[in-house]
Design a protein around this motif. Structure first.
Motif, PDB file in Angstrom:
ATOM      1  N   GLY A 148     -16.668  -0.292   2.139  1.00 53.32           N
ATOM      2  CA  GLY A 148     -14.908   0.093   1.423  1.00 53.32           C
ATOM      3  C   GLY A 148     -13.987   0.871   2.387  1.00 53.32           C
ATOM      4  O   GLY A 148     -13.297   1.325   2.148  1.00 53.32           O
TER       5      GLY A 148
ATOM      6  N   THR B 195     -12.715   1.544  -5.020  1.00 51.22           N
ATOM      7  CA  THR B 195     -13.051   2.203  -3.790  1.00 51.22           C
ATOM      8  C   THR B 195     -12.868   4.396  -4.329  1.00 51.22           C
ATOM      9  O   THR B 195     -11.973   4.212  -5.054  1.00 51.22           O
TER      10      THR B 195
ATOM     11  N   PRO C   9      -3.070   7.277  -3.732  1.00 43.68           N
ATOM     12  CA  PRO C   9      -3.990   6.564  -4.308  1.00 43.68           C
ATOM     13  C   PRO C   9      -3.769   5.966  -5.665  1.00 43.68           C
ATOM     14  O   PRO C   9      -3.211   7.069  -6.137  1.00 43.68           O
ATOM     15  N   ASP C  10      -4.158   4.758  -5.804  1.00 42.41           N
ATOM     16  CA  ASP C  10      -3.600   4.536  -7.846  1.00 42.41           C
ATOM     17  C   ASP C  10      -2.038   4.447  -8.320  1.00 42.41           C
ATOM     18  O   ASP C  10      -1.399   5.000  -9.342  1.00 42.41           O
TER      19      ASP C  10
ATOM     20  N   LEU D 190     -15.053   4.855   1.479  1.00 42.46           N
ATOM     21  CA  LEU D 190     -16.131   4.972   0.295  1.00 42.46           C
ATOM     22  C   LEU D 190     -16.459   5.794   0.806  1.00 42.46           C
ATOM     23  O   LEU D 190     -17.040   5.828   2.264  1.00 42.46           O
TER      24      LEU D 190
ATOM     25  N   GLU E  42       1.137  -1.338  -0.159  1.00 44.83           N
ATOM     26  CA  GLU E  42       0.213   0.247   0.116  1.00 44.83           C
ATOM     27  C   GLU E  42       0.382   0.666  -0.197  1.00 44.83           C
ATOM     28  O   GLU E  42       2.038   1.154   0.658  1.00 44.83           O
ATOM     29  N   ARG E  43       0.187   2.120  -0.734  1.00 47.21           N
ATOM     30  CA  ARG E  43       1.245   3.913  -0.780  1.00 47.21           C
ATOM     31  C   ARG E  43       0.529   4.285  -0.497  1.00 47.21           C
ATOM     32  O   ARG E  43      -1.246   4.743  -0.468  1.00 47.21           O
ATOM     33  N   PRO E  44       0.562   5.394   0.246  1.00 53.08           N
ATOM     34  CA  PRO E  44      -0.498   7.206   0.869  1.00 53.08           C
ATOM     35  C   PRO E  44      -1.246   7.532   0.257  1.00 53.08           C
ATOM     36  O   PRO E  44      -2.031   8.273  -0.667  1.00 53.08           O
TER      37      PRO E  44
ATOM     38  N   PHE F 252      -6.968  -0.690  -1.709  1.00 52.98           N
ATOM     39  CA  PHE F 252      -7.926  -1.291  -0.848  1.00 52.98           C
ATOM     40  C   PHE F 252      -9.410  -0.863  -2.111  1.00 52.98           C
ATOM     41  O   PHE F 252      -9.565   0.730  -1.943  1.00 52.98           O
ATOM     42  N   VAL F 253      -9.672  -1.805  -2.168  1.00 51.70           N
ATOM     43  CA  VAL F 253     -11.148  -2.135  -2.718  1.00 51.70           C
ATOM     44  C   VAL F 253     -12.338  -2.279  -1.347  1.00 51.70           C
ATOM     45  O   VAL F 253     -13.007  -1.439  -0.971  1.00 51.70           O
TER      46      VAL F 253
ATOM     47  N   ARG G  67      -7.510  -4.277  -5.324  1.00 49.84           N
ATOM     48  CA  ARG G  67      -6.709  -3.784  -7.090  1.00 49.84           C
ATOM     49  C   ARG G  67      -5.315  -3.171  -7.333  1.00 49.84           C
ATOM     50  O   ARG G  67      -4.328  -2.954  -6.132  1.00 49.84           O
TER      51      ARG G  67
END
Lengths: 765, 765
Positions: free
Chosen positions: A243, B341, A172-173, B4, A168-170, A180-181, A200
């Protein structure tokens, strides 16, 4: 129609009697999963079955590809159920985490340093010093078994976390970051918990995948709490998917609770399927029974190659661990595919074929050809259902290509080695898709990026990234396609692609560097050589750097994936013409120049032992009639870079790629993947026997084997002199014996007849 | 991060007091969901909320797009929870089927003819004659409510089937067929059942999607059986996913059980999420309360357009049903997205934007601009997470494009109409992706097929399918992109794409057909016109047919998707230049020739009322200064093809496309989607008032309105004469009144000033 058939090989089935093993010790006892756990190996150190879907193991760093780090003081935060082994780049998986603890009740996150750790095939154990808990893991193919032994008095506890994952990274995307989904958890009873984690992204930037679990405890919980995000709720049984990250804290209060055992079924389809896996594979077994089964499932495969009793333990350890590493991936998920039903096998975590096609898959073909057939058929089913075979795949999604479409090599390798049970007509269709239809908006996902250039110009121009290795790899992929086309009488395709396999020549530029002439160099779409490449931007000005054969345009200039070559220099890549080394030598100025060039490569350390592009290179001396020099280089490389220590693998093991390279060379063979032969080198063991699936044995015996005798003086195949320095796969399949007479100095063996090259083969012209 | 947020508009929230409605009857009472249920309308006839995710309805034919067929004798086989409306091609959804029955216990499949059926907004009812059961359905946005009233004595029963779906075909992987992947069912208690259905394929050939359910009964079951495939098992609570179809038979034995009510929460994320939807939306409500809420949720939106009290009931029915049909799709699935999300809304079932961009989305923009903003933002989030905006999307997957990348039109329409809350910089990026990056191996999925041709030749050549309408649509898509680029000061992109929007001219061939000269015709990549196209193969010989402007190369020749135009002839498509009708008229030989051409089109019935490509065409007379002729054509078309009967929609309603076309024309307006104005025509109602979300009213009043007065003699906007035949959107937004003076013959209104055309706009050149 539509009815799912279960083809998955019950990997941890425990069908084997240990008594049948002839060696003094079981082969599996030599496996040390910790080899490669230090340095850049990134190997998985937890419990696994061969090609197992479930791989429970320790998670110490979310930035680690395997979850593990060697630094024992770094706090461990739990044991998740799904891992990959040896990968680089952004991590994948690390889902469904279990963490035992004592104290810090009511907190969501607990961590502890490790006091010690132990690993063997199918087993991992560590002591959590902060809590005084011994954690032990074993597994079946689809269900994990955790045993936690507490030493504290009073309350004992366990956390099951459906929100944890690696990478995980701070932001998103972020590229290559897992994101996380959703997650869910439900305490069904005092002994049953289920839920899932949906994630994802990750290394292959894939869409969401879901890891479902169904956990059964051997002791009822006294009380519990569940959480969503940071909100902890006592006694609330269900946290549905909003979520946010969810999990459960489970408490055990009785003084008699010294040990808590957790069985966790896993599925990518549903919680009930996870439960079915648990019930089928593990429900009725004790920890020790499951562990024994796991070890037996390894033993079945490992003992297929038997080394001479005189082999030092150290080498046995390196060898069997290498075989073990080779069979950790891809993951057999037949019958657990959320994408479609099929009568074909399903495998995931081709991570990546670019890594494994060179030696891992050929090694699997020797150890278990039926397994390799399943793997190839899984690739073809992915093509049939999704449109392209993967070059890499994880989390049920193709992505991402590093260079070529190397499933072609697997298919050609299967074809030329006579593997049955593969629809080669379908395979040709899948290969033609790669070779003719551009993959489109996301050229990292599958197929061939820059294909429009390649199919019009005969090379990938500098308007596409990774133009150098793409051109080289496509040329070899085309050769592989052509060979299969020829075999199934598709003459039109054969003619086109055997011709295209010469395309590497279109980027061959006669420049001289450090005494070597001729390198694969960048060219623009108009056919002009490019002398410099963009490097970086500063204060609004672009800077360019001169492009030389030693330029490493990644990752200093442009991005990791944006250079001319992927993870290697032109010095390395320019030697990658595995189908036509004879032409390569001619282009490079003939045998003498070629030898000098190879010597320079190794002596000046332009060669990178820790990456795949040069896997074949130490063997190239064979094509100038000097197999002795190949053997010498190989011995140097292994002596310097491989050993049985935790840091004994010289780069990312890449699903066992580095390990399989070692295993082959210890036997004295090395495949030229996609072609039907093995190059013969001086073996590291006095004798090895391959007990094949077909029941026939093939033995390699080194006569006059000694530390000083590192050269092959003469060879006999089934008693007849073998003057060539390579061995056809069919000779192995038939069973027999290769005898190599060793000597302390090279003789004339292998100097007269050179290994195959396309341009010298009258059948291919 | 990653948390979310719930943006979904609680569509069935019941916040409105009916007392606030001024009309004598509520608008919702005029809705008849059966309009379009006969003939080719394919409308959904079950219960729905506006943009509702859940749409429970009758399933009579698995080959039907809506599940419904009008033939009452055809046996109904149940009521599934997810449907689409008005679509053509292969069906989608039809998941989680409930079937009440009496007798035939122990059988898995029950069917019954219908004795009668009734539908209104939010409600559907039918009598199953074989069993004497009355079935009633209503719904919230995410949970369905079924009420079954039995008349038999003895055992009553209900089947919940997680394996059923529409559009299955005997051949696996058939194009456009839905294919079974997996299903699961679990009887949790005497009143609770959960499970899921996982299906792939369907019209857009998408990957697997999963529909989860959680059902609660109002009566405990006396006994039950579950099944997997054809194996029925009494009392077995769980059927986990083994790739076979599963379901449950529920039995009620007590004599007092006359009515069984089932509440079914639905989710695309998980069963627990489905339960959460049920609990949030429906758990505490009676059938009648839920029905009333559903009706109110419709009323809120429908009453935003109020028609004069003198409007005949028949026209009120047509009008409000048209608004209703327009708001059945896309489905608002914000917070129920299994893919990622987001803080952005999520919509699915853009099915297809090619259908809806022309009038459905513009109608939504008038009725609820905030909804249109959400829809556009959902498209942008899909782009951000998956790489392309959809042109069509269903089952959480993009696919498939019919021609252009028409999300561009939605974005331009939102931009020129001043919709706030959209990141137009991100939108431009998404549009540029469409316009510059070929979509790759699957050119039906998203983006622009044949783009390599278009971006090098200026047209799509005959080497790509659907080259004709692709070229035309891309040209207009480029115009839309250019307008947004201009607005946000991206001059480079503006210049490029405004120029490219002329690309339709590259396929304009000066051939004459039935008196009209100049048609969009096929051309090869070398720039040569093509006179014939491949039709079929017989006995090893290809046959070609002459290609003429009336040729319908689909579906007789080649495949449905493989012709030069998609579902229309060159006579129709050659008039599709919505941004530059003035140039089109010039190319076609000037105003007189253009009028003749339009007259020929309509009189010889080359115009197809039942398909979208010609939606704007009846209005083209405006551009030769003859809005009276537009009005006449529109009246002819509506009189002939639309009515309030069950067969009252002339083609696939296509998510409300046909319906929205009607609604606009009844008001006397028609949008040129992507541009800021509405063409003004003679309205069908004496007065209409738009009560806008911003609180401002806009009224259209037809002075001297009568059956004979079908022409506009003069117009006033807020009291000032309006001599132009179009109205800017901003005038509506500001509020005010458009007065149209009607007469029995045309005057000179609208003859002097012509509507906008790119080539005549000094700001666009």
């Amino acid at each position: 129609m539509g009815i799912l058939k279960f083809y998955w090989l019950t990997a941890c089935a425990g069908l084997v009697s240990f008594a049948a093993v002839a060696q003094s010790r079981n082969s599996v006892s030599y496996v040390d999963p910790m080899i490669g756990s230090e340095g850049e190996g990134n190997v998985f150190v937890g419990a696994s079955c061969p090609f197992g879907m479930v791989k429970p193991g320790p998670d110490v760093s979310r930035a680690s590809n395997s979850g593990h780090t060697p630094d024992m003081a770094t706090p461990l935060y739990g044991f998740s159920q799904v891992h990959v082994s040896g990968t680089g780049g952004g991590p994948k998986y690390g889902n469904i985490l279990v963490m035992p603890f004592a104290g810090e009740f009511g907190e969501i996150n607990q961590t502890s340093p490790r006091a010690s750790e132990t690993a063997s095939a199918g087993y991992y154990s560590t002591v959590l010093s902060k809590y005084g808990i011994t954690a032990e893991l074993t597994t079946t193919a689809r269900a994990a078994y955790h045993r936690y032994t507490y030493t504290n008095t009073g309350r004992r506890a366990l956390r099951i976390d459906a929100g944890e994952f690696l990478g995980e990274r701070p932001v998103p995307d972020s590229r290559e970051a897992q994101q996380f989904v959703g997650s869910e958890i439900e305490v069904l009873s005092a002994t049953e918990i289920k839920g899932y984690s949906r994630i994802r992204g990750g290394w292959n930037n894939g869409p969401a995948y879901t890891v479902y679990f169904y956990a059964v405890l051997d002791k009822p919980v006294s009380s519990f709490a569940t959480y969503k995000g940071k909100r902890l709720q006592e006694g609330v049984k269900v946290q549905s998917d909003e979520g946010e990250k969810t999990g459960a804290l489970l408490y055990f209060d009785g003084a008699d609770v010294k040990t808590v055992q957790v069985k966790i079924g896993i599925s990518f389809v549903s919680c009930l399927k996870a439960k079915a896996h648990l019930e089928k594979e593990i429900a009725g077994s004790t920890f020790d029974q499951v562990l024994q089964q796991a070890q037996q499932s390894w033993e079945v495969l490992l003992k297929r190659i038997q080394l001479d009793a005189s082999t030092p333990a150290d080498q046995l350890k390196m060898f069997y661990t290498a075989l073990y590493h080779t069979m950790l991936m891809p993951a057999d998920r037949t019958g657990d595919n959320p994408g479609w039903t099929s009568d074909q096998p399903y495998y995931d975590d081709f991570y990546a074929i670019w890594d494994t096609f060179r030696s891992s898959n050929p090694l699997i073909t020797l150890l278990s050809p039926s397994r390799e057939v399943s793997i190839v058929n899984a690739l073809l089913d992915i093509y049939r259902r999704e449109g392209y075979m993967p070059d890499a795949r994880s989390g049920n999604s193709n992505g991402r290509t590093q260079g070529g479409s190397n499933a072609e090599v697997l298919i050609a390798d299967a074809y030329v080695k006579g593997l049955k049970g593969i629809n080669y007509n379908l395979a040709l269709e899948a290969m033609l898709k790669d070779a003719t239809i551009p993959p489109g908006g996301n050229e990292e996902k599958e197929g061939r990026g820059g294909l429009t250039d390649y199919n019009t110009l005969g090379y990938v121009s500098n308007q596409f990234v990774r133009a150098g290795n793409r051109t080289l790899e496509y040329a070899y992929n085309d050769y592989c396609l052509a060979i299969v086309a020829k075999g199934i009488k598709r003459k039109g395709e054969y003619q086109r692609f055997i011709q295209q396999s010469n395309n590497w020549k279109n980027l061959w530029r006669p420049v001289t560097d450090h005494g070597a002439t001729g390198f694969i160099m960048p060219k623009d779409a108009a056919g002009r050589w490019i002398d410099s490449i963009p490097c970086s931007e500063s204060n609004g000005r672009m800077s360019f750097v001169h492009y030389s054969p030693l330029a490493q345009d990644w990752p200093i200039c442009v991005c990791w994936w944006c250079g001319f070559f992927y993870e290697a220099s032109s010095w390395e890549y320019s030697l990658y013409v595995p189908h036509d080394v004879a032409s390569l030598i001619q282009y490079a100025g003939g045998p003498a120049a070629f030898r000098n060039r190879l010597d320079t490569l190794f002596e000046k350390e332009y060669y990178n032992v820790g990456n795949e592009p040069s896997f074949l290179t130490p063997n190239l001396y064979h094509w100038i009639g000097r197999p002795d020099l190949s053997s010498t280089r190989i011995r140097q490389i292994i002596a310097k870079h491989y050993n049985s220590s935790y840091a004994g693998i010289p780069g990312n093991d890449d699903s066992g790629a580095m390990s399989s390279w070692l295993a082959f060379h210890m036997l004295g063979l090395f495949p030229n993947a996609g072609q039907s032969y093995y190059l013969i080198n001086a073996p590291f063991v006095k004798q090895s026997t391959l007990h094949q699936e077909n029941g026939k044995d093939f033995t390699i015996t080194a006569k006059n084997f000694s530390a000083a005798n590192t050269f092959i003086k003469a060879a006999w195949l089934n008693g007849k002199p073998l003057n060539q320095s390579w061995l056809e796969h069919e000779e192995i399949v038939k069973g027999g014996e290769l005898v190599l007479e060793m000597d302390s100095k090279p003789g004339d063996w292998g100097t007269k007849v050179l290994p195959p090259s396309m341009s010298l083969d009258p059948l291919l012209n």
